[in-house]
Design an enzyme around this catalytic site. Structure first.
Site, PDB file in Angstrom:
ATOM      1  CB  CYS A   3      42.932  19.649  -5.688  1.00 43.84           C
ATOM      2  SG  CYS A   3      42.134  20.386  -4.250  1.00 43.84           S
ATOM      3  CG  ASP A  29      35.657  15.985   7.923  1.00 44.70           C
ATOM      4  OD1 ASP A  29      36.532  16.873   7.851  1.00 44.70           O
ATOM      5  OD2 ASP A  29      35.926  14.759   7.912  1.00 44.70           O
ATOM      6  CG  HIS A  45      43.633  24.856  -5.603  1.00 46.57           C
ATOM      7  ND1 HIS A  45      43.368  23.640  -5.026  1.00 46.57           N
ATOM      8  CD2 HIS A  45      44.938  25.108  -5.344  1.00 46.57           C
ATOM      9  CE1 HIS A  45      44.465  23.156  -4.470  1.00 46.57           C
ATOM     10  NE2 HIS A  45      45.442  24.040  -4.651  1.00 46.57           N
ATOM     11  CG  ASN A  86      44.208  21.551  10.941  1.00 45.25           C
ATOM     12  OD1 ASN A  86      44.283  22.133  12.020  1.00 45.25           O
ATOM     13  ND2 ASN A  86      43.419  20.513  10.748  1.00 45.25           N
ATOM     14  CG  HIS A  97      40.838  23.415  -2.099  1.00 43.87           C
ATOM     15  ND1 HIS A  97      40.491  23.357  -3.441  1.00 43.87           N
ATOM     16  CD2 HIS A  97      40.042  24.376  -1.563  1.00 43.87           C
ATOM     17  CE1 HIS A  97      39.539  24.241  -3.702  1.00 43.87           C
ATOM     18  NE2 HIS A  97      39.234  24.878  -2.568  1.00 43.87           N
ATOM     19  CG  HIS A  99      40.030  22.264   4.610  1.00 46.63           C
ATOM     20  ND1 HIS A  99      41.195  22.055   3.917  1.00 46.63           N
ATOM     21  CD2 HIS A  99      40.126  21.535   5.746  1.00 46.63           C
ATOM     22  CE1 HIS A  99      41.968  21.222   4.601  1.00 46.63           C
ATOM     23  NE2 HIS A  99      41.355  20.897   5.724  1.00 46.63           N
ATOM     24  CG  HIS A 101      38.275  21.363  10.050  1.00 45.63           C
ATOM     25  ND1 HIS A 101      38.134  20.013   9.853  1.00 45.63           N
ATOM     26  CD2 HIS A 101      39.486  21.695   9.519  1.00 45.63           C
ATOM     27  CE1 HIS A 101      39.215  19.540   9.233  1.00 45.63           C
ATOM     28  NE2 HIS A 101      40.042  20.544   9.022  1.00 45.63           N
TER      29      HIS A 101
HETATM   30  P1  AMP Z   1      42.904  18.718   7.331  1.00 48.65           P
HETATM   31  O1  AMP Z   1      43.533  17.603   8.108  1.00 48.65           O
HETATM   32  O2  AMP Z   1      42.698  19.970   8.114  1.00 48.65           O
HETATM   33  O3  AMP Z   1      43.617  18.959   6.023  1.00 48.65           O
HETATM   34  O4  AMP Z   1      41.429  18.230   7.047  1.00 48.65           O
HETATM   35  C1  AMP Z   1      41.042  17.482   5.941  1.00 48.65           C
HETATM   36  C2  AMP Z   1      39.667  16.979   6.259  1.00 48.65           C
HETATM   37  O5  AMP Z   1      39.058  16.571   5.059  1.00 48.65           O
HETATM   38  C3  AMP Z   1      39.655  15.773   7.220  1.00 48.65           C
HETATM   39  O6  AMP Z   1      38.879  16.103   8.375  1.00 48.65           O
HETATM   40  C4  AMP Z   1      39.009  14.672   6.377  1.00 48.65           C
HETATM   41  O7  AMP Z   1      38.153  13.831   7.138  1.00 48.65           O
HETATM   42  C5  AMP Z   1      38.241  15.467   5.340  1.00 48.65           C
HETATM   43  N1  AMP Z   1      38.007  14.804   4.069  1.00 48.65           N
HETATM   44  C6  AMP Z   1      38.911  14.161   3.290  1.00 48.65           C
HETATM   45  N2  AMP Z   1      38.349  13.727   2.156  1.00 48.65           N
HETATM   46  C7  AMP Z   1      37.039  14.094   2.213  1.00 48.65           C
HETATM   47  C8  AMP Z   1      35.914  13.931   1.342  1.00 48.65           C
HETATM   48  N3  AMP Z   1      36.019  13.289   0.165  1.00 48.65           N
HETATM   49  N4  AMP Z   1      34.726  14.433   1.736  1.00 48.65           N
HETATM   50  C9  AMP Z   1      34.612  15.075   2.911  1.00 48.65           C
HETATM   51  N5  AMP Z   1      35.630  15.268   3.772  1.00 48.65           N
HETATM   52  C10 AMP Z   1      36.824  14.782   3.433  1.00 48.65           C
HETATM   53 ZN    ZN Z   2      41.681  22.464  -4.903  1.00 56.66          ZN
END
Ligand code: AMP
Ligand code: ZN
Length: 112
Positions: A3, A29, A45, A86, A97, A99, A101
């Site tokens: 993850c 992000d 997690h 989301n 995992h 999150h 925004h």
């Molecule tokens: P979601 O589409 O809601 O699952 O959002 C995942 C978010 O994680 C997206 O906005 C990506 O740009 C962001 N993301 C993916 N990998 C990384 C990373 N290594 N560091 C920071 N943000 C990330």
């Molecule tokens: Zn995780």
């Protein structure tokens, strides 16, 4: 566990940290859609909002107070911002995992 956000929590992948305490982490992000776009995650997690369990109630409340802190630290608390999580395919969740925004720093529109 494979993850990427757990790896960020463990320091195995880099991140631009905004806030951290024992239970949550906030970082920028990698692909921002607004001047402020920060992700706030529990260190534990949990794969999505639908997997939150009754024993996570305190953690999720703590995370919400973390959202307030992130809004203050990034300055979006003055003019307002949006918090999004989301879930699944139709929600276009890409990282499994949980999150939140934090999006702001410009006028947002409401589109689906
Ligand atoms: P979601 O589409 O809601 O699952 O959002 C995942 C978010 O994680 C997206 O906005 C990506 O740009 C962001 N993301 C993916 N990998 C990384 C990373 N290594 N560091 C920071 N943000 C990330
Ligand atoms: Zn995780």
């Amino acid at each position: 566990m494979d993850c990427i956000f757990c790896k960020i929590v463990q320091g195995e992948l880099p991140s631009k940290k905004v806030y951290e305490d024992d239970h949550i982490l906030a970082f920028h992000d990698i692909n921002p859609i607004a001047p402020v776009h920060v992700l706030v995650i529990p260190k534990k997690h949990i794969s999505s909002l639908m997997e939150i369990q009754p024993e996570d109630k305190e953690l999720i409340g703590h995370l919400h107070l973390g959202l307030q802190k992130v809004a203050e630290l990034t300055g979006v608390n003055q003019d307002g911002f949006r918090v999004v999580t989301n879930i699944g395919k139709h929600g276009q969740q890409t990282v499994f995992h949980i999150h939140y925004h934090v999006i702001g720093g410009r006028q947002l529109q409401w589109t689906m």
